[in-house]
Design a protein around this motif. Structure first.
Motif, PDB file in Angstrom:
ATOM      1  N   GLY A 162       0.822  -1.209   0.000  1.00 22.83           N
ATOM      2  CA  GLY A 162       0.000   0.000   0.000  1.00 22.83           C
ATOM      3  C   GLY A 162       0.853   1.255   0.000  1.00 22.83           C
ATOM      4  O   GLY A 162       2.084   1.196   0.028  1.00 22.83           O
ATOM      5  N   LEU A 163       0.190   2.395  -0.038  1.00 23.05           N
ATOM      6  CA  LEU A 163       0.888   3.673   0.033  1.00 23.05           C
ATOM      7  C   LEU A 163       1.597   3.813   1.375  1.00 23.05           C
ATOM      8  O   LEU A 163       1.222   3.181   2.356  1.00 23.05           O
ATOM      9  N   GLU A 172      -7.303  11.631  -5.041  1.00 22.56           N
ATOM     10  CA  GLU A 172      -8.752  11.751  -5.125  1.00 22.56           C
ATOM     11  C   GLU A 172      -9.400  11.619  -3.750  1.00 22.56           C
ATOM     12  O   GLU A 172      -8.769  11.168  -2.785  1.00 22.56           O
ATOM     13  N   LYS A 173     -10.671  12.008  -3.694  1.00 24.13           N
ATOM     14  CA  LYS A 173     -11.423  11.924  -2.443  1.00 24.13           C
ATOM     15  C   LYS A 173     -12.004  10.518  -2.308  1.00 24.13           C
ATOM     16  O   LYS A 173     -13.202  10.290  -2.516  1.00 24.13           O
ATOM     17  N   LYS A 174     -11.159   9.585  -1.953  1.00 21.36           N
ATOM     18  CA  LYS A 174     -11.579   8.195  -1.837  1.00 21.36           C
ATOM     19  C   LYS A 174     -10.646   7.475  -0.866  1.00 21.36           C
ATOM     20  O   LYS A 174      -9.670   8.046  -0.376  1.00 21.36           O
ATOM     21  N   SER A 175     -10.941   6.223  -0.603  1.00 18.76           N
ATOM     22  CA  SER A 175     -10.096   5.412   0.274  1.00 18.76           C
ATOM     23  C   SER A 175      -8.921   4.843  -0.520  1.00 18.76           C
ATOM     24  O   SER A 175      -9.057   4.514  -1.705  1.00 18.76           O
ATOM     25  N   ASP A 188      -7.184   0.152   4.832  1.00 19.93           N
ATOM     26  CA  ASP A 188      -7.673   1.321   4.109  1.00 19.93           C
ATOM     27  C   ASP A 188      -7.485   2.594   4.937  1.00 19.93           C
ATOM     28  O   ASP A 188      -7.692   2.592   6.158  1.00 19.93           O
ATOM     29  N   ILE A 189      -7.077   3.654   4.240  1.00 16.47           N
ATOM     30  CA  ILE A 189      -7.074   4.986   4.848  1.00 16.47           C
ATOM     31  C   ILE A 189      -8.156   5.777   4.117  1.00 16.47           C
ATOM     32  O   ILE A 189      -8.153   5.874   2.888  1.00 16.47           O
ATOM     33  N   ASP A 190      -9.125   6.284   4.855  1.00 16.40           N
ATOM     34  CA  ASP A 190     -10.347   6.833   4.280  1.00 16.40           C
ATOM     35  C   ASP A 190     -10.320   8.357   4.201  1.00 16.40           C
ATOM     36  O   ASP A 190      -9.799   9.029   5.110  1.00 16.40           O
ATOM     37  N   PHE A 191     -10.912   8.878   3.113  1.00 18.43           N
ATOM     38  CA  PHE A 191     -11.066  10.327   2.978  1.00 18.43           C
ATOM     39  C   PHE A 191     -12.074  10.820   4.006  1.00 18.43           C
ATOM     40  O   PHE A 191     -13.157  10.253   4.162  1.00 18.43           O
TER      41      PHE A 191
END
Length: 384
Positions: A162-163, A172-175, A188-191
């Motif tokens: 992952g990042l 972008e505005k997303k996970s 997951d890292i969430d917006f």
């Protein structure tokens, strides 16, 4: 001096050609040059510093109390902490991929030297320069938490998925999947929201790391301890085995155009327990956030990259496009005028031409000048 018709046509063609070239360049720069620029630079060298926040709980287990002959484990409170991370680019790196190495330490600053060092990690990962994601190779990274007798880091191959240190160009505005160094796993890292830091637009992301058994992650000696029950603050005489667990809430603020992490914070919690749902002894608990100098430095890096992208993605194409159109129009106008210019009169050999409709002079008779007066032949009779 006026240009001849041929010269005008040549200049017109040159202007139209140059204008067309500039228009083509204006169209190509955003699709070619910007694509080359929209990558993590190979000269990346970033130092970030994060401190424990005043007013927030900051607990650290005194490791010496675990080996003391008497007394229970001692947990210090209000401990000032500092986390330092130094990120560089190493080999192998090329036009599409780069290897990032991050050396990170966490220490308590109320103690000097090695007695204040809590953790030290060297992380390496090869990523795609545009997306920021680890490359599809195995292994694509390593993590070192221990050293040998010579003081050299002992790295274990670890697959990163992952990042970590940068977000994609055009976040972008997303996970997004985000790799956690302590758990050695991706979550997951969430917006959360769009906001501003010192007038710069940023995207706020949040990641929650569930309670993780660190002994299952890496079988380091500190991740499982067997000590007398009294040392853990429990009753009984038999030794009790405790496992170290970890959980975290991570907040990141990202500049979306460049993917630069402007600000970061972690709410760390490590503890020893017989079961992950019931902590027995706190090992570390603190809220650590980037300091102001780090935030300003990261903003400067992001702004520099934004300016470069703007120069090649918007300013230069507009300037070249406008200049190309102007040159092309001037060339067309000059060419049209050059084509309609009157042709110069051709000289007539042998004198002036007779007026239109007049008979040509007979052979042997000299042409009459335009200013000659007409003459009349008079017959003179002889012997009068």
């Amino acid at each position: 001096m006026a240009l001849s018709a041929g010269t005008r046509r040549t200049v017109a063609c040159l202007l139209v050609g140059l204008g067309a070239l500039l228009i083509v360049m204006a169209l190509m720069i955003p699709t070619y040059t910007v694509d080359k620029l929209a990558k993590t630079p190979l000269d990346l060298e970033i130092t970030t510093i994060a401190n424990s926040q005043q007013g927030s709980e900051s607990l650290v287990l005194d490791s010496r109390s675990l080996t003391a002959p008497e007394g229970a484990a001692k947990v210090d409170s209000n401990v000032p902490l500092i986390s330092q991370r130094f990120v560089t680019v190493e080999e192998p790196s090329d036009a599409t991929e780069m290897t990032i190495q991050a050396g990170q330490t966490l220490r308590r600053i109320d103690k000097q030297g090695d007695t204040g060092l809590l953790t030290a990690v060297v992380d390496r990962v090869t990523i795609d320069r545009k997306t920021g994601m680890p490359v599809d190779k195995e292994p694509n990274g390593s993590i070192a938490t221990t050293v040998n007798k010579e003081g050299e880091s002992i790295a274990d191959p670890v697959q990163h998925t992952g990042l970590q240190y940068r977000f994609p160009i055009g976040t972008e505005k997303k996970s997004y999947p985000y790799f956690d160094l302590n758990a050695r796993a991706t979550f997951d890292i969430d917006f959360v929201e769009e906001t501003e830091i010192n007038s710069m637009k940023v995207y706020h992301f949040r990641q929650t790391i569930p309670v993780t058994n660190l002994w299952d992650v890496a079988q380091a000696p500190t991740n499982r301890l067997s000590l007398p029950a009294a040392k853990w603050g429990l009753e009984g005489e038999e030794p009790v085995t405790m496992t170290r667990f970890y959980t975290n809430t991570r907040d990141l603020w990202v500049e979306p155009q460049t993917g630069t992490v402007i600000k970061g914070g972690e709410q760390l919690h490590l503890f020893y327990a017989r079961s992950g749902d019931k902590p027995d002894v706190t090992a570390l608990k603190s809220n650590i956030v980037f300091d102001e100098n780090t935030v300003e430095s990261q903003m400067a890096v992001a702004q520099d990259n934004i300016d470069r992208l703007s120069l090649y993605g918007r300013i230069m194409p507009i300037v070249l496009g406008v200049l190309g159109v102007i040159l092309a129009i001037v060339g067309v106008i000059l060419g049209v005028r050059g084509g309609n210019a009157p042709a110069p009169a051709r000289p007539v050999r042998g004198g002036n031409l007779p007026p239109s409709g007049s008979a040509a002079p007979s052979r042997g008779t000299a042409p009459r000048g335009a200013d000659d007066a007409p003459t009349e032949q008079i017959n003179v009779k002889k012997n009068l």
